[in-house]
Design an enzyme around this catalytic site. Structure first.
Site, mmCIF file in Angstrom:
data_model
loop_
_atom_site.group_PDB
_atom_site.id
_atom_site.type_symbol
_atom_site.label_atom_id
_atom_site.label_comp_id
_atom_site.label_asym_id
_atom_site.label_seq_id
_atom_site.Cartn_x
_atom_site.Cartn_y
_atom_site.Cartn_z
ATOM 1 C CE LYS A 196 41.093 59.062 -27.457
ATOM 2 N NZ LYS A 196 41.232 58.850 -26.020
ATOM 3 C CE LYS A 249 37.526 57.437 -27.939
ATOM 4 N NZ LYS A 249 38.161 57.345 -26.651
HETATM 5 C C1 PBG Z 1 40.380 59.274 -22.781
HETATM 6 C C2 PBG Z 1 39.198 58.941 -23.611
HETATM 7 C C3 PBG Z 1 38.349 59.776 -24.358
HETATM 8 C C4 PBG Z 1 37.317 58.978 -24.840
HETATM 9 C C5 PBG Z 1 37.575 57.691 -24.406
HETATM 10 N N1 PBG Z 1 38.769 57.681 -23.683
HETATM 11 C C6 PBG Z 1 38.306 61.235 -24.549
HETATM 12 C C7 PBG Z 1 39.385 62.002 -25.089
HETATM 13 O O1 PBG Z 1 40.352 61.525 -25.675
HETATM 14 O O2 PBG Z 1 39.252 63.196 -24.904
HETATM 15 C C8 PBG Z 1 36.136 59.444 -25.641
HETATM 16 C C9 PBG Z 1 34.965 58.557 -25.629
HETATM 17 C C10 PBG Z 1 33.701 59.162 -26.082
HETATM 18 O O3 PBG Z 1 33.636 60.295 -26.590
HETATM 19 O O4 PBG Z 1 32.692 58.484 -25.931
HETATM 20 N N2 PBG Z 1 41.551 59.516 -23.390
#
Ligand code: PBG
Length: 325
Positions: A196, A249
């Site tokens: 991520k 992601k």
């Molecule tokens: C929470 C989380 C995030 C997303 C999914 N889970 C945001 C972040 O890390 O700030 C982003 C998903 C999206 O942008 O569609 N940690």
């Protein structure tokens, strides 16, 4: 010999031939539809930054999940906006919290639809970080992992079919696996956000989930967009710790990472086509710059071609509709 000897255009000449030799299939069975569930408020409130996506109440979530299910979408991914927030994010592991209530309600109404719960504290903490803050403002890894483990158990006990940790703390997959197993939940899969990235493409989500950090950023725990070898290390560690499915992601700027993690681990890989990826195509389509249907199908086919088995996408309902026409 006639020139040219090889004519690749032969197999492109008709739709039937192209279909016969198509290498990558995009079908509804690979899609996961994310939803934003609010603890209280109207059944549906449009999210301005994500045209076509609503905040839904628990009743609204049951309805929306039913619509997705009727379109053939196999799974939803739930994000919760709690009634109140605190320093630790205690709403996350509240057995009567928004995600737990929504999971029970959706499973009761649509038992065959898979409910995956996103597992993170950022929607629940008053400061918006993904864990507990130390006095120096750094997220405390090990203390956070304990709270995540409580949350995983609470979500799985509410009926979640799989739990998806998105916090990027070290060691959390192993800790969650152990906690679930200790509570008789050894059959609940862990879908780990392995790679991520600290991405600008989460912008619309942070408004939608009300989860933007109040100070600083997430670069101390989410990955540097420049790194791919590190993503493979993350993925391999998650495999060792017991992850069942690995998430990359965002998706489109990280297709190489999807491919490499798929090749290196052989595990099922899910790509998260995030909010910013969604909203930029929506915005371009609204302004007439792109043909939405063609652009979305091309983008998602590219994600599948890169090696993703599963695509988590806000386009899921549209894609399911287009593919059935
Ligand atoms: C929470 C989380 C995030 C997303 C999914 N889970 C945001 C972040 O890390 O700030 C982003 C998903 C999206 O942008 O569609 N940690």
């Amino acid at each position: 010999m006639a020139f040219p000897a090889t004519r690749l255009r032969r197999l492109r000449s008709t739709g039937v031939l192209r279909g016969l030799v198509r290498e990558t299939e995009l079908s509804v069975s690979h899609l996961v539809y994310p939803m934003f569930v609010v603890a209280s408020g109207p059944k549906r409130t449009p999210i301005a930054e994500m045209p076509g996506i609503d905040h839904v109440s628990i009743d609204g979530a049951v309805e929306e999940a039913g619509i997705a299910h009727a379109l053939g979408i196999p799974a939803v991914l739930l994000f919760g906006l709690p009634a109140s927030k605190d320093e630790e994010g205690s709403g996350a592991w509240d057995d009567e919290g928004v995600i737990q209530l929504a999971t029970r309600a959706i499973k009761a109404a649509h038992p065959d639809l898979l409910v995956i719960t996103d597992l993170c504290l950022c929607e629940y903490t008053s400061h918006g970080h993904c864990g507990v803050l130390r006095p120096d403002g750094v997220v405390d890894n090990d203390q956070t992992v304990e709270l995540l483990a409580r949350t995983a158990v609470s979500q799985a006990e509410a009926g979640a079919d799989a739990v998806a940790p998105s916090d990027m703390m070290d060691g959390r997959v192993g800790a969650l696996r152990a906690a679930l197993d200790d509570h008789g939940l050894s059959e609940t899969p862990l879908i780990a956000y392995s790679a991520k990235y600290a991405s600008a493409f989460y912008g619309p989500f942070r408004v939608a989930a009300d989860s933007a950090p109040q100070s600083g950023d997430r670069k101390g725990y989410q990955m540097d967009p420049a790194n791919a070898l590190e993503a493979i290390r993350e993925a391999k560690l998650d495999v060792e710790e017991g992850a069942d499915i690995l998430i990359v992601k965002p998706a489109l700027p990280y297709l190489d990472v999807i491919r490499r993690i798929k090749d290196e681990t052989g595990l099922p890989v899910a790509a998260y086509n995030v909010s910013g990826e969604y909203s930029m195509l929506k915005a371009a389509a609204e302004r007439g710059f792109l043909d939405e249907r063609a652009a979305v199908l091309e983008a998602l086919t590219g994600i599948r071609r890169a090696g993703a088995d599963i695509i988590i996408t806000y386009h899921a309902k549209d894609v399911a509709t287009w593919l059935s026409q």
